[in-house]
Design a protein around this motif. Structure first.
Motif, PDB file in Angstrom:
ATOM      1  N   ASN A 397      35.341  27.082  -8.522  1.00 18.66           N
ATOM      2  CA  ASN A 397      34.741  27.878  -9.588  1.00 18.66           C
ATOM      3  C   ASN A 397      33.947  29.060  -9.028  1.00 18.66           C
ATOM      4  N   LEU A 398      33.718  30.043  -9.883  1.00 19.53           N
ATOM      5  CA  LEU A 398      32.969  31.233  -9.494  1.00 19.53           C
ATOM      6  C   LEU A 398      31.472  30.950  -9.592  1.00 19.53           C
ATOM      7  N   HIS A 399      30.724  31.400  -8.585  1.00 15.49           N
ATOM      8  CA  HIS A 399      29.272  31.232  -8.619  1.00 15.49           C
ATOM      9  C   HIS A 399      28.563  32.525  -8.240  1.00 15.49           C
ATOM     10  N   PRO A 400      27.963  33.219  -9.217  1.00 17.78           N
ATOM     11  CA  PRO A 400      27.099  34.352  -8.877  1.00 17.78           C
ATOM     12  C   PRO A 400      25.748  33.830  -8.385  1.00 17.78           C
ATOM     13  N   ILE A 401      25.500  33.960  -7.094  1.00 11.22           N
ATOM     14  CA  ILE A 401      24.299  33.379  -6.493  1.00 11.22           C
ATOM     15  C   ILE A 401      23.184  34.425  -6.482  1.00 11.22           C
ATOM     16  N   HIS A 449      19.595  30.384  -7.021  1.00  7.01           N
ATOM     17  CA  HIS A 449      20.436  29.561  -7.903  1.00  7.01           C
ATOM     18  C   HIS A 449      21.652  30.325  -8.385  1.00  7.01           C
ATOM     19  N   CYS A 450      22.581  29.556  -8.953  1.00  7.72           N
ATOM     20  CA  CYS A 450      23.735  30.171  -9.600  1.00  7.72           C
ATOM     21  C   CYS A 450      23.298  30.761 -10.933  1.00  7.72           C
ATOM     22  N   HIS A 451      23.865  31.931 -11.296  1.00  8.90           N
ATOM     23  CA  HIS A 451      23.507  32.534 -12.583  1.00  8.90           C
ATOM     24  C   HIS A 451      24.477  32.182 -13.706  1.00  8.90           C
ATOM     25  N   VAL A 452      25.451  31.301 -13.424  1.00  8.54           N
ATOM     26  CA  VAL A 452      26.127  30.620 -14.538  1.00  8.54           C
ATOM     27  C   VAL A 452      25.128  29.541 -14.938  1.00  8.54           C
ATOM     28  N   ILE A 453      24.477  29.728 -16.081  1.00  8.66           N
ATOM     29  CA  ILE A 453      23.270  28.938 -16.361  1.00  8.66           C
ATOM     30  C   ILE A 453      23.590  27.448 -16.486  1.00  8.66           C
ATOM     31  N   GLU A 454      24.797  27.126 -16.971  1.00  9.92           N
ATOM     32  CA  GLU A 454      25.163  25.703 -17.025  1.00  9.92           C
ATOM     33  C   GLU A 454      25.244  25.095 -15.612  1.00  9.92           C
ATOM     34  N   HIS A 455      25.633  25.891 -14.626  1.00  4.02           N
ATOM     35  CA  HIS A 455      25.629  25.392 -13.241  1.00  4.02           C
ATOM     36  C   HIS A 455      24.183  25.245 -12.748  1.00  4.02           C
ATOM     37  N   GLN A 456      23.384  26.292 -13.004  1.00  2.00           N
ATOM     38  CA  GLN A 456      21.979  26.262 -12.572  1.00  2.00           C
ATOM     39  C   GLN A 456      21.284  25.013 -13.115  1.00  2.00           C
ATOM     40  N   GLY A 459      22.253  21.335 -11.528  1.00  2.00           N
ATOM     41  CA  GLY A 459      22.131  21.026 -10.109  1.00  2.00           C
ATOM     42  C   GLY A 459      22.205  22.192  -9.144  1.00  2.00           C
ATOM     43  N   LEU A 460      22.862  23.318  -9.541  1.00  2.00           N
ATOM     44  CA  LEU A 460      23.074  24.411  -8.581  1.00  2.00           C
ATOM     45  C   LEU A 460      21.864  25.345  -8.562  1.00  2.00           C
ATOM     46  N   SER A 461      20.776  24.796  -8.059  1.00  2.00           N
ATOM     47  CA  SER A 461      19.504  25.508  -8.060  1.00  2.00           C
ATOM     48  C   SER A 461      18.643  25.012  -6.919  1.00  2.00           C
TER      49      SER A 461
END
Ligand SMILES: [Cu+2]
Length: 467
Positions: A397-401, A449-456, A459-461
């Motif tokens: 998946n894409l992750h804008p960090i 963190h990732c700026h796909v907020i559902e990822h953030q 856990g992706l934070s």
């Protein structure tokens, strides 16, 4: 100890003295400085998106209107008093501004969350001119999904010489056809690429049209404040060039986007474009995005009046960012992995909301939550040292960090050639490894963190400490 909010029961939109700069078709623009502090109030809002009946229960910083565009001046103190008119807690982050850690707006890390009807005074001096934005960092998912995302412009000390300045806030809403709100996240989306909106908007409108002076020089500031969507932007048959990326003037050119090679703009990212408008009135420039490989209109610009006969060469170039160049010979490399995690029961975000799910991790640790004490940084950097962060996407998946408080520039990718421009956000493609360099000059605990907020929020934070 971090600063805590104050009680405040005044009801107002903007502070006395804050300058209303006139609208851009329904979006107000207001200016803040230390002499004229600005007051923002988070509040419930009703607004009709597209052809739908008005949606009740949206959130904004203005009454029945989209969030205002904030204008600050580079190197001038600004004070922004944020009063929370919502029931749930909030905090406001100024995305991309390299300011003092205590003003960064991250709950528990830099401040206590702002309770209903409390006020927190943010005061900072923006060191960089450019295009930024502001949004909550507490109950982030719900509050951003319902509308709390606004553009923040830091003006140059010396005007570059544009005839028009057009801020463009790209954001989807999740609405049913009757205007009612759909669930703002889905567990399925959070575990994969994120949940897309159903109503695509520009400044809360569908494919709006703005007037620009014929033959004039126009600055477009396109900001992706969406929670999920990566826009793929291009402007067919238009004379122009990209002058800044993610707030910062370019070190290396970015190619003019085309339908075949559009500019990817991930959540959190911005692009500044200089355009030369056609000489004849009633000519239309259309900005488009690719959705499932089809060109779709984003917004239009219509020329009006007699030609100003300007030339792009008349623009003053933007002054380069004042940031220390990292020393690549001495820079220590830190490995940072972004990937899935075993599904867990969610994080403890205290007063700031959680999903009840964990799907993602940084360095194999899912973020335990904003309110968990002693969770420790992803990495610790020494102030005054140079570093290379090796960012590895272990997922499809894409992750804008996004890193708060500091800027970095890409050195290399295993998948593509990346211009090495300063940024606060970088998009990681499937299985991509990007090495970025930075000079650790701003002390504090900086959210990362990732700026796909559902990822953030699943856990992706984490955070990076500069000590
Ligand atoms: Cu992500």
């Amino acid at each position: 100890m971090f600063p805590t909010p104050k009680m405040n029961r005044r009801n107002f939109l903007y502070g006395a003295g804050a300058l209303a700069l006139g609208g851009l078709a329904g979006v107000s623009q207001i200016r803040a400085s230390a002499g004229t502090p600005l007051s923002l109030r988070t509040q419930k809002t009703a607004y009709a998106i597209g052809e739908r009946p008005a949606t009740e229960g949206l959130f904004s910083f203005a009454e029945n209107a989209p969030p205002p565009v904030l204008r600050l001046k580079r190197n001038q103190v600004a004070r922004i008093d944020v009063t929370n008119g919502l029931e749930d807690y909030t905090s406001i982050h100024w995305h991309g501004l390299r300011i003092a850690n205590a003003m960064d707006g991250v709950p528990y890390l830099t401040q206590f969350p702002i309770a209903s009807e409390e006020t927190f005074s943010y005061e900072f001096t923006p060191p960089d001119a450019g295009t930024f934005w502001y949004h909550p960092h507490c109950n982030t998912m719900e509050q951003m999904a319902y509308g709390l995302t606004g553009i923040l412009i830091v003006e140059e000390e010396e005007d570059p010489g544009f005839d028009a300045d057009v801020p463009i806030n790209l954001k989807d809403f999740r609405l049913d056809d009757d205007g009612s709100l759909l669930p703002y996240f889905t567990a399925r989306g959070a575990a994969r690429g994120g949940t897309l909106g159903t109503a695509r908007t520009v400044n809360w409108r569908t494919a709006p049209e703005y007037e620009i002076p014929s033959g004039g020089l126009v600055r477009l500031r396109i900001v992706n404040t969406d929670l999920t969507r990566v826009y793929k932007v291009f402007l067919p048959n238009t004379e122009g060039h990209i002058i800044a990326w993610n707030g910062n003037p370019l070190r290396e050119d970015i190619a003019w986007p085309t339908q075949e090679a559009p500019l990817w703009l991930a959540p959190g990212e911005r692009v500044d474009i200089a355009l030369r408008a056609p000489d004849v009135a009633d000519e239309v420039i259309q900005a488009q995005t690719l959705i499932a490989r089809q060109a779709q209109p984003l917004f239009s610009l219509r020329t009006t009046g007699v030609s100003k006969k300007r030339d792009l060469a008349e623009l003053k170039s933007l002054s380069p960012v004042e940031v220390r160049e990292p020393d690549l010979r001495t820079a220590e490399t830190k490995d940072i992995l972004f990937g899935w995690s075993p599904e867990g029961t969610g994080s403890n975000n205290g007063l700031c909301g959680d999903f009840g799910y964990t799907f993602w991790s940084i360095n194999r640790n899912p973020w335990p939550g904003d309110a968990v004490k002693g969770s420790g940084p992803v990495v610790e950097l020494k102030q005054g040292e140079s570093y290379i962060l090796k960012l590895t996407n272990k997922s499809p998946n894409l992750h804008p960090i996004h890193l708060h408080g500091l800027i970095f520039r890409p050195l290399r990718s295993n998948r593509r050639v990346l211009p090495s421009n300063w940024t606060d956000t970088i998009l990681l493609l499937k299985d991509e490894v990007i090495e970025v360099a930075l000079f650790a000059d701003n002390p504090g605990d900086w959210a990362f963190h990732c700026h796909v907020i559902e990822h953030q929020k699943s856990g992706l934070s984490g955070y990076i400490s500069v000590v």
